[in-house]
Each structure stands twice: as C-alpha cells, then as structure tokens.
Design a protein around this motif. Structure first.
Motif, PDB file in Angstrom:
ATOM      1  N   ARG A   1       0.746  -1.243   0.124  1.00 59.61           N
ATOM      2  CA  ARG A   1       0.079  -0.090  -0.117  1.00 59.61           C
ATOM      3  C   ARG A   1       0.682   1.200   0.036  1.00 59.61           C
ATOM      4  N   LEU A   2       0.735   1.964  -1.254  1.00 59.75           N
ATOM      5  CA  LEU A   2       1.616   3.072  -1.188  1.00 59.75           C
ATOM      6  C   LEU A   2       1.112   4.474  -1.806  1.00 59.75           C
ATOM      7  N   GLU A   3       1.334   5.338  -0.897  1.00 56.87           N
ATOM      8  CA  GLU A   3       0.648   6.837  -1.283  1.00 56.87           C
ATOM      9  C   GLU A   3      -0.943   6.691  -1.594  1.00 56.87           C
ATOM     10  N   GLY A   4      -1.571   6.072  -0.933  1.00 60.00           N
ATOM     11  CA  GLY A   4      -3.016   5.707  -1.250  1.00 60.00           C
ATOM     12  C   GLY A   4      -3.402   4.570  -2.386  1.00 60.00           C
ATOM     13  N   ASN A   5      -2.379   3.951  -2.760  1.00 58.88           N
ATOM     14  CA  ASN A   5      -2.652   3.072  -3.748  1.00 58.88           C
ATOM     15  C   ASN A   5      -2.510   1.651  -3.165  1.00 58.88           C
ATOM     16  N   LEU A   6      -3.392   0.701  -3.535  1.00 61.84           N
ATOM     17  CA  LEU A   6      -3.382  -0.627  -2.961  1.00 61.84           C
ATOM     18  C   LEU A   6      -2.815  -1.489  -4.300  1.00 61.84           C
ATOM     19  N   HIS A   7      -1.555  -2.261  -3.993  1.00 59.46           N
ATOM     20  CA  HIS A   7      -1.242  -3.080  -4.943  1.00 59.46           C
ATOM     21  C   HIS A   7      -1.894  -4.512  -4.782  1.00 59.46           C
ATOM     22  N   LEU A   8      -2.585  -4.977  -5.676  1.00 56.93           N
ATOM     23  CA  LEU A   8      -3.171  -6.118  -5.344  1.00 56.93           C
ATOM     24  C   LEU A   8      -3.084  -7.230  -6.369  1.00 56.93           C
ATOM     25  N   MET A   9      -2.961  -8.583  -5.790  1.00 55.21           N
ATOM     26  CA  MET A   9      -2.659  -9.739  -6.470  1.00 55.21           C
ATOM     27  C   MET A   9      -3.853 -10.503  -6.346  1.00 55.21           C
ATOM     28  N   ILE A  10      -4.484 -11.024  -7.523  1.00 54.29           N
ATOM     29  CA  ILE A  10      -5.242 -12.115  -7.546  1.00 54.29           C
ATOM     30  C   ILE A  10      -4.926 -13.204  -8.114  1.00 54.29           C
ATOM     31  N   ARG A  11      -5.047 -14.137  -7.638  1.00 52.75           N
ATOM     32  CA  ARG A  11      -4.490 -15.449  -8.309  1.00 52.75           C
ATOM     33  C   ARG A  11      -5.571 -16.641  -8.495  1.00 52.75           C
TER      34      ARG A  11
ATOM     35  N   ASN B   1      -4.424  -0.904 -16.521  1.00 53.31           N
ATOM     36  CA  ASN B   1      -3.114  -0.677 -16.483  1.00 53.31           C
ATOM     37  C   ASN B   1      -2.347  -1.619 -15.479  1.00 53.31           C
ATOM     38  N   GLY B   2      -3.002  -2.830 -15.562  1.00 56.90           N
ATOM     39  CA  GLY B   2      -2.335  -4.146 -14.863  1.00 56.90           C
ATOM     40  C   GLY B   2      -1.987  -5.034 -15.764  1.00 56.90           C
ATOM     41  N   GLU B   3      -1.562  -6.381 -15.033  1.00 55.66           N
ATOM     42  CA  GLU B   3      -1.090  -7.291 -16.022  1.00 55.66           C
ATOM     43  C   GLU B   3      -1.527  -8.542 -15.620  1.00 55.66           C
ATOM     44  N   ILE B   4      -1.394  -9.751 -16.450  1.00 48.12           N
ATOM     45  CA  ILE B   4      -2.097 -10.853 -16.236  1.00 48.12           C
ATOM     46  C   ILE B   4      -0.587 -11.784 -16.567  1.00 48.12           C
ATOM     47  N   ILE B   5      -0.428 -12.635 -15.521  1.00 49.49           N
ATOM     48  CA  ILE B   5       0.750 -13.538 -15.872  1.00 49.49           C
ATOM     49  C   ILE B   5       0.270 -14.957 -15.775  1.00 49.49           C
ATOM     50  N   VAL B   6       0.569 -15.628 -16.783  1.00 50.80           N
ATOM     51  CA  VAL B   6       0.045 -17.297 -16.790  1.00 50.80           C
ATOM     52  C   VAL B   6       0.929 -18.155 -16.639  1.00 50.80           C
ATOM     53  N   ASP B   7       1.032 -19.051 -15.868  1.00 50.70           N
ATOM     54  CA  ASP B   7       2.071 -20.361 -15.607  1.00 50.70           C
ATOM     55  C   ASP B   7       1.049 -21.503 -15.564  1.00 50.70           C
ATOM     56  N   SER B   8       1.580 -22.612 -16.669  1.00 51.66           N
ATOM     57  CA  SER B   8       1.108 -23.447 -16.575  1.00 51.66           C
ATOM     58  C   SER B   8       1.938 -24.777 -16.883  1.00 51.66           C
TER      59      SER B   8
ATOM     60  N   PHE C   1      -3.425 -18.260 -13.096  1.00 53.78           N
ATOM     61  CA  PHE C   1      -3.577 -17.165 -13.653  1.00 53.78           C
ATOM     62  C   PHE C   1      -3.505 -16.041 -12.598  1.00 53.78           C
ATOM     63  N   VAL C   2      -2.526 -15.089 -12.642  1.00 53.01           N
ATOM     64  CA  VAL C   2      -2.228 -13.977 -11.688  1.00 53.01           C
ATOM     65  C   VAL C   2      -2.484 -12.697 -12.158  1.00 53.01           C
ATOM     66  N   VAL C   3      -3.478 -11.892 -11.631  1.00 54.38           N
ATOM     67  CA  VAL C   3      -3.880 -10.590 -11.876  1.00 54.38           C
ATOM     68  C   VAL C   3      -2.883  -9.765 -10.954  1.00 54.38           C
ATOM     69  N   TYR C   4      -2.158  -8.690 -11.516  1.00 55.22           N
ATOM     70  CA  TYR C   4      -1.887  -7.742 -10.646  1.00 55.22           C
ATOM     71  C   TYR C   4      -2.219  -6.294 -11.101  1.00 55.22           C
ATOM     72  N   VAL C   5      -2.965  -5.650 -10.044  1.00 56.47           N
ATOM     73  CA  VAL C   5      -3.296  -4.408 -10.495  1.00 56.47           C
ATOM     74  C   VAL C   5      -3.209  -3.259  -9.246  1.00 56.47           C
TER      75      VAL C   5
END
Ligand code: ADP
Length: 578
Positions: free
Chosen positions: A331-341, A390-397, A405-409
């Motif tokens: 959590r930085l300067e009012g922003n939450l760095h979120l990961m959803i896997r 402005n996030g990204e999806i990483i896929v590993d299989s 599937f991991v989402v970073y936003v």
C-alpha cells in the motif's frame, strides 16, 4: 613634275606599308589579349571541375565509379569510397573482387546474379546491404548504365539507409493494417459461425420439443437443452460485444468505491455449489489486507476473475483443486497493490499455446470446444480489461499439472476506507449486508402493482405471463408517452414500480422517466427500472443518471427482477425508518 610624282608615290607605298604593319600589330595584340583571357577562363573552368570532382569525392552518401566495358575493369572510383566503406579505392581499381568485402558474400552473390541477367540496355537498378567504414550495417542503391560512346558503364551507389528504414516501417504498418483488417473479417466470419451453431441447436431442440409435446418428460429434456444453449448464446453475444467495443476503443472503465471482501464473498457463493457438485476442492482466501474498499471497476474486475475460475472449473477433473487468492502486495501513497491468483490442478496448457492464449477465438486445439465448449474470447477480453486498468496478467501452466492466472493491479484506496476506524466497525455493515441479503432472498413480487412499458408484443407477453406467475398485478403501456399518461391518470401510490423499456416509439424510456420524476406528484419517486436490450455499461449508467433505480438487461432474468425490486424496496424501507 615627274620627280614630284615619284616622290609622292614612294611615300604612299611607305604609308601603306606602315598602315598594314600597324593593323597587324593591333590584330596580334588583340589576338594575344583574347588568348590570354581565354586561357584564364579555361583555367578557372578547370579549377571548378576539380572542385566539383573533389565534392563528389568528399560526399558521404554517393559513390561514383566508371567501369570499362571491354574488360569490365573499374577504371575510376571516387575517392570517398574509402570514407564510406573503409576500403582504399586503389585496391578496388586493382581487383574488383575486393568489393565483396563491403557487401558481404551473400549480397555479392545476389549482385552477380543480377549482373548476369542484365540486358545491358536499360539501367540496372538494385539494392544491397553493405557495411560502412565503422562496421555498421547500412543499405544502399546501385544504378549502373552505359555512358559515353558505350565504352563505359557509369556506376552510382547511394546510401539510402534512412529511406530504406522508413520504407520498412511503412511496409510493417501496412502489413499490420492488412493483418488487422484480415483479423476483423476473420472475426466476423468466425462470429457468424459461432452464433449460428448454438442458434441451430436451439431451433432444433425447440422443434424436437414440439414434436414430443405428448411426452412431457422428453419435451422438457429438449427444452432444458434449448435453455442452456440460449444461455451459451447470450454469453457469446456479450463476449462479442465486449470484444468489438474493446477493438473500437469504446470500452470505458468505472471508478467507483467497492468492497474487495464482498467481491471475494460473491465469487465464493457463486461457485461453491457447482465446484462441490463437480467434486472439486474449492477455496477463496484473503491475505494480508488492511484495506477493504478500493476505487475501480468492480464489475469488470469480477468479470476477469470469473472467467479464470470458470476455465479452472472446466479444465480440472473431479478430485482436483481450484483456489482463488486475493493478496494485498503493498500500500503506497493511497494506492493498493493487489494480486488476485486463480490456481487449478487441471489439465494444464501446452507451452506452445501459452504465447497465443490471449488472442481472440484461440483455443488449444479443435477438440477443446468439442469437449469443453467455450469460444476462446474470455481470455482476450480479460487481457484487454486488465490492460485498461494498467495492470497485467501472468499465466503459468504445466501440462498435466495445472494452471495459474495471476492478475496484478494497482487501485486507489477509497476515501471511505481511510475514514474507517481500526476497530471492527465493519461488523455493522456485515450485519446490514446480511439483512439485505435475507430481505432480497425473501423478496417476492406478490401483490405488487407494476406498470410495464414495452412496445414489443412478444416481450410484453413473456414479461406479463412470468410476472403474473410471481403474483404481481401488471398493466401494460405500449410506449413511453402512454406510460406517462397512465402514471398521471393513476391514484397517487397506485403503482409500486414501473418496468420501462428504453427504445420505444413516441417517447423513449429515459425521457418518460424524466417526465415522471419532474411531474411534481408526491409519488413521482416511485421505483422505476429500465428493462432494456441496451446492455452496455454506459446505458446502465445513463439509466441511473436520469433517475431510474436500476437497469435490467434483456433477455430478462426474472429472478433478477425479483432480486432488484426486493433490494430497492429494502433500501426504501430502511431509509424511511431512519
Ligand atoms: P474459452 O474458455 O471460452 O474457450 P478462453 O479465452 O477463456 O475461452 O480460454 C481460451 C483457451 O485457453 C481455452 O479454450 C483453453 O484451451 C485454454 N485455457 C484457459 N484456461 C485454462 C485452464 N485453467 N486450464 C487449461 N486450459 C485453459
């Protein structure tokens, strides 16, 4: 007298001789002057030519050479050959083979081939790569043509690297544009095929149901299949609409505060029973959170996660596990760095397909659709939505082992979250939510007096039939204007709610709502819901903007109608209590 005449004639001769001599002197003098001037001019011209040749020789872009036709020897090479290629011109004059050093063996072979087939009448014009004096790869153009009395060839070699690069860029752009247009027509034909397939199934099932009308159980089986195909078709149409909006750059994201815990909770209840029904271990976890409310597009984020979970469920056999993890990464300067896997222990994805997985209509192989259904649009949409955030999806299989599937936003923390006290104020809310959920679950349309504004007879027939089956009392208006008149002519409080189609003749649903809201009647705030085939998020937002209480998309899910009306009635009751 004779003496005088002789004397006079002698003088005349002398005078003539003198005159002739003077004319000759003047003539030679003028000749001399002219010659001098001429030679001065000549020298000047020669000087200019030398400058000119030197200028040729100094240039860094253009080499000139003269080749003798009779023995194909290079007899002149402009001195800048050295500056441009790092090779002394004298070496080339001694042996033309040295040119291979500048252009490389492969290019040299190409040039030799061109020379062999050259008709030696029209100029030879070709391009080649070459290395400059600094060893850099450059690109040049060679023009060779007969010159003089056909005894020589004049060769001009120009460095056209920049022009060549620009040409390459334009060529690439053209290819991209061509590919995009090709992709669009592929998309259209694919889309038409994808829509026709379930449509064919639906019509077929309905025909079969009709043919077996005397055998209710068989007819019902066909109807259930037609219903599930219709659901599939609806999802497909929504996906296609999403995809085309993404492609035309028209997808807009909302920025509204929402509750991450609620999202996780909703996902849990949405999938719990189907996961368990399929014999899968299912879990949703929240990790490391000290934030609950963030600002963003809850609907779109949820859509992405639902797509991952549906795939995980689809591609994981019984006994496997599907887990969803929400984690606060920082959590930085009012922003939450979120990961959803979203992780599963299913069949996994072949590595060569991983690079294509986010392309529209891509499935691992032809058998995927046959065994598992789907259209291959979900991940393309998910990828685009997360990019818009402005996030990204990483896929590993790993094939046979499973997929994640991991989402970073990064989402702004909502103001309401910052004002929440540390002690557990949220329980109040949870209780409120529970009460709401209970009220919604228990809500019924029984006894509600509903005005239905719908211009399409079939849609009206279905809605009236289904709403009346739920116990509601329905009156129908055929357009917005009639709905307004019926409302104005009614007793205050006579209608509990209006279900309003949007696109109607005479007056559309939005206009009708504005008229009703500003009518000044004391029941002008009655519940009004859009019930419309305008299903874009922008349409939903506009419905709320004009003062509607909600927006139900067509085809109408009548359970949703009951839920939405129940929810609003609950809010109204509680507002009045306060
Ligand atoms: P759909 O599921 O409708 O076919 P998607 O775009 O969601 O479309 O997925 C594209 C393809 O990616 C799937 O058809 C499947 O081949 C592969 N895929 C996606 N998720 C998984 C997963 N969890 N396990 C195995 N394969 C997957």
């Amino acid at each position: 007298m004779t003496g005088i005449l002789r004397y006079a004639s002698q003088n005349l001769v002398l005078m003539l001789l003198f005159l002739a001599a003077s004319v000759l002197v003047v003539f030679f003098f003028v000749l001399y002057i002219c010659e001098r001037r001429k030679s001065g001019k000549y020298r000047h011209a020669v000087d200019r030519t030398n400058d000119f040749i030197r200028a040729f020789g100094d240039g860094r872009r253009c080499i000139h050479a003269i080749v003798r036709v009779e023995d194909q020897r290079i007899i002149y090479m402009s001195p800048n050959f050295y500056a441009m290629t790092g090779i002394e011109p004298e070496r080339v004059l001694a042996d033309a083979e040295v040119l291979r050093e500048a252009v490389g063996k492969k290019e040299a072979r190409g040039i030799v081939k061109e020379l062999e087939i050259w008709d030696r009448i029209s100029p030879l014009d070709l391009e080649t790569d070459y290395k400059n004096a600094g060893g850099e790869n450059r690109h040049g153009r060679l023009v060779l043509e007969r010159a003089g009395n056909d005894g020589f060839y004049l060769a001009v070699f120009m460095d056209i690297t920049e022009e060549y690069e620009l040409r390459q860029e334009l060529q690439n752009d053209l290819e991209q544009a061509y590919k995009a247009s090709q992709a669009k027509s592929d998309f259209l034909s694919k889309m038409s095929h994808e829509i026709r397939t379930p449509m064919n199934g639906i019509l077929g099932m309905l025909n079969l149901a009709k043919a077996h009308i005397d055998s209710p159980q068989t007819a019902e089986d066909y109807l259930v299949k037609a219903e599930s195909l219709s659901q599939f078709l609806l999802t497909l149409i929504n996906d296609i609409l999403d995809m085309s909006r993404i492609e035309s750059g028209k997808m807009e994201l909302e920025s509204v505060a929402f509750d991450l815990f609620e999202v996780a909770d909703k996902l849990n209840s949405m999938f719990k029973s189907t996961m368990e029904g399929k014999g899968l271990h299912w879990e949703v976890q929240m990790q490391d959170f000290d934030v609950r409310y963030v600002v963003g597009d809850e609907l779109r984020l949820t859509q992405v996660i639902i797509n991952f979970i549906s795939n995980a469920q689809k591609f994981t056999p019984a006994g496997g596990t599907v887990s969803v993890t929400f984690r606060q990464m920082g959590r930085l300067e009012g922003n939450l760095h979120l990961m959803i896997r979203v992780r599963d222990t299913g069949k996994g994805i072949k590595s060569d397909f991983l690079s294509r997985i986010f392309r529209p209509f891509e499935q691992e192989d032809a058998s995927t659709a046959h065994h598992y259904g789907g259209s291959g649009l979900g991940l393309a949409i998910a990828d685009n939505i997360i990019r818009l955030m402005n996030g990204e999806i990483i896929v590993d299989s790993e094939e046979g082992k499973g997929t994640e599937f991991v989402v970073y936003v990064t989402l702004p923390v909502a103001d309401m979250d910052q004002t929440l006290p540390d002690n557990i104020d949220t329980t109040v809310e949870i209780r409120a939510e529970e009460a709401l959920r209970k009220a919604v679950d228990e809500s019924t349309l029984k006894g509600l007096h509903i005005l239905l504004a719908e211009d399409n007879d079939i849609n009206a027939e279905i809605a009236i039939e289904l709403l009346e089956m739920e116990g509601a009392v329905i009156e129908r208006a055929c357009d917005g204007q009639e709905a307004v008149h019926m409302f104005m002519d009614s007793e205050p409080g006579e209608y509990d709610a209006i279900l309003m189609d949007i696109q109607m003749p005479n007056m559309n649903g939005w206009e009708a709502t504005k008229v009703i809201r500003s009518s000044g009647r004391k029941d002008s705030d009655l519940l009004i819901f859009a019930m419309s085939a305008n299903a874009f998020i922008e349409d939903k937002r506009y419905s709320l903007e004009v003062g509607m209480d909600g927006h139900i998309s067509k085809p109408v899910d009548f359970d949703e109608v009951r839920r939405v009306i129940g929810e609003q009635l609950y809010f109204r009751r509680n507002r009045k209590d306060v």
